[in-house]
Enzyme design. Structure first.
Site, PDB file in Angstrom:
ATOM      1  N   ARG A  67       0.812  -1.218   0.000  1.00 50.43           N
ATOM      2  CA  ARG A  67       0.000   0.000   0.000  1.00 50.43           C
ATOM      3  C   ARG A  67       0.846   1.268   0.000  1.00 50.43           C
ATOM      4  O   ARG A  67       0.398   2.330  -0.450  1.00 50.43           O
ATOM      5  CB  ARG A  67      -1.009  -0.028   1.154  1.00 50.43           C
ATOM      6  CG  ARG A  67      -2.105  -1.073   0.932  1.00 50.43           C
ATOM      7  CD  ARG A  67      -3.095  -1.102   2.081  1.00 50.43           C
ATOM      8  NE  ARG A  67      -2.538  -1.645   3.294  1.00 50.43           N
ATOM      9  CZ  ARG A  67      -2.497  -2.936   3.619  1.00 50.43           C
ATOM     10  NH1 ARG A  67      -3.004  -3.830   2.801  1.00 50.43           N
ATOM     11  NH2 ARG A  67      -1.951  -3.332   4.751  1.00 50.43           N
ATOM     12  N   GLU A 104       2.509  -6.932  13.348  1.00 48.26           N
ATOM     13  CA  GLU A 104       1.422  -7.117  14.313  1.00 48.26           C
ATOM     14  C   GLU A 104       0.890  -8.546  14.191  1.00 48.26           C
ATOM     15  O   GLU A 104       0.439  -9.135  15.155  1.00 48.26           O
ATOM     16  CB  GLU A 104       0.317  -6.098  13.993  1.00 48.26           C
ATOM     17  CG  GLU A 104      -0.652  -5.842  15.122  1.00 48.26           C
ATOM     18  CD  GLU A 104      -1.744  -4.847  14.722  1.00 48.26           C
ATOM     19  OE1 GLU A 104      -1.750  -4.349  13.575  1.00 48.26           O
ATOM     20  OE2 GLU A 104      -2.604  -4.591  15.567  1.00 48.26           O
TER      21      GLU A 104
HETATM   22  P1  AMP Z   1       3.941  -2.865  11.662  1.00 47.83           P
HETATM   23  O1  AMP Z   1       5.209  -3.419  11.098  1.00 47.83           O
HETATM   24  O2  AMP Z   1       3.454  -3.650  12.859  1.00 47.83           O
HETATM   25  O3  AMP Z   1       4.070  -1.388  11.965  1.00 47.83           O
HETATM   26  O4  AMP Z   1       2.807  -3.064  10.585  1.00 47.83           O
HETATM   27  C1  AMP Z   1       2.670  -2.192   9.523  1.00 47.83           C
HETATM   28  C2  AMP Z   1       2.355  -2.898   8.233  1.00 47.83           C
HETATM   29  O5  AMP Z   1       1.324  -3.862   8.402  1.00 47.83           O
HETATM   30  C3  AMP Z   1       1.872  -1.902   7.224  1.00 47.83           C
HETATM   31  O6  AMP Z   1       2.393  -2.251   5.943  1.00 47.83           O
HETATM   32  C4  AMP Z   1       0.363  -2.016   7.265  1.00 47.83           C
HETATM   33  O7  AMP Z   1      -0.178  -1.912   5.981  1.00 47.83           O
HETATM   34  C5  AMP Z   1       0.089  -3.386   7.873  1.00 47.83           C
HETATM   35  N1  AMP Z   1      -0.847  -3.336   9.018  1.00 47.83           N
HETATM   36  C6  AMP Z   1      -0.551  -3.655  10.301  1.00 47.83           C
HETATM   37  N2  AMP Z   1      -1.617  -3.514  11.094  1.00 47.83           N
HETATM   38  C7  AMP Z   1      -2.614  -3.062  10.308  1.00 47.83           C
HETATM   39  C8  AMP Z   1      -3.976  -2.692  10.551  1.00 47.83           C
HETATM   40  N3  AMP Z   1      -4.523  -2.749  11.769  1.00 47.83           N
HETATM   41  N4  AMP Z   1      -4.717  -2.251   9.501  1.00 47.83           N
HETATM   42  C9  AMP Z   1      -4.164  -2.165   8.257  1.00 47.83           C
HETATM   43  N5  AMP Z   1      -2.906  -2.514   7.975  1.00 47.83           N
HETATM   44  C10 AMP Z   1      -2.123  -2.960   8.976  1.00 47.83           C
END
Ligand code: AMP
Length: 182
Positions: A67, A104
């Site tokens: 995205r 996550e």
């Molecule tokens: P992080 O590495 O935990 O900061 O996760 C970020 C990545 O995971 C990004 O590329 C987001 O698009 C995706 N992502 C993680 N959690 C969500 C969420 N609750 N909603 C949408 N995308 C998420």
């Protein structure tokens, strides 16, 4: 630096859809497809990003798979700089460097072409993604940019989740900006 008005902020916030329990129970997925197909919201967002970054002296915008490509490629074009994709492992055809990270929901690895930011060292790079949760993905992306010899000057997100420590952790490594915080 141009700040978002309350009206503009609401336009962006209201265009993002929450999907409960996707991709697994307990996650509220922030769906930005409803921002992208809302021409007013997408326009307000991209104009805001352009106004913020036009004086940064950037050489490249690097978007995180997938995205981050949508916002990053559009912004790079508006700023008149190059766009670099930071991709999930195994997608880039030329020589890459890679970095593992945890998200996550799972573990993953991202890569960038070794020569993506040009021959000269110190290119000024903005990393962009739709959302920061734990900050693992963006932290790995910033590390990759710096490992190529370029300089990650800021990581930018449309949405910053503030109930996790992702933003705080990433701020140890680079500047962080979220258009809206949730
Ligand atoms: P992080 O590495 O935990 O900061 O996760 C970020 C990545 O995971 C990004 O590329 C987001 O698009 C995706 N992502 C993680 N959690 C969500 C969420 N609750 N909603 C949408 N995308 C998420």
């Amino acid at each position: 630096m141009l700040k978002l008005s309350q009206t503009e902020k609401h336009i962006i916030e209201n265009s993002i859809r929450d999907i409960k329990d996707f991709p697994k129970p307990g996650i509220i997925f922030k769906d930005i497809t409803t921002l992208l197909n809302d021409k007013e919201a997408y326009g307000v967002l991209m104009n805001h990003l352009y106004q913020r970054y036009k004086e940064y002296g950037l050489d490249y915008v690097a978007g995180i798979d997938a995205r981050g490509f949508i916002f990053g490629a559009a912004l790079a074009q508006m700023l008149g700089v190059g766009f670099v994709p930071i991709r999930k492992k195994g997608k880039l055809p030329y020589t890459t460097i890679s970095e593992k990270y945890s998200l996550e929901y799972g573990v993953d690895e991202i890569e960038v072409h070794i020569d993506a930011f040009g021959k000269d060292k110190g290119a000024r790079v903005l990393v962009i993604d739709d959302l920061i949760a734990t900050g693992g993905t963006a932290g790995a992306a910033a590390t990759l940019v710096n490992q190529t010899g370029a300089n990650c000057v800021e990581c930018c997100f449309v949405i910053g989740l503030t109930f996790l420590d992702g933003i705080k952790n990433l701020e140890q490594k680079t500047q962080v900006y979220s258009v809206i915080e949730v």
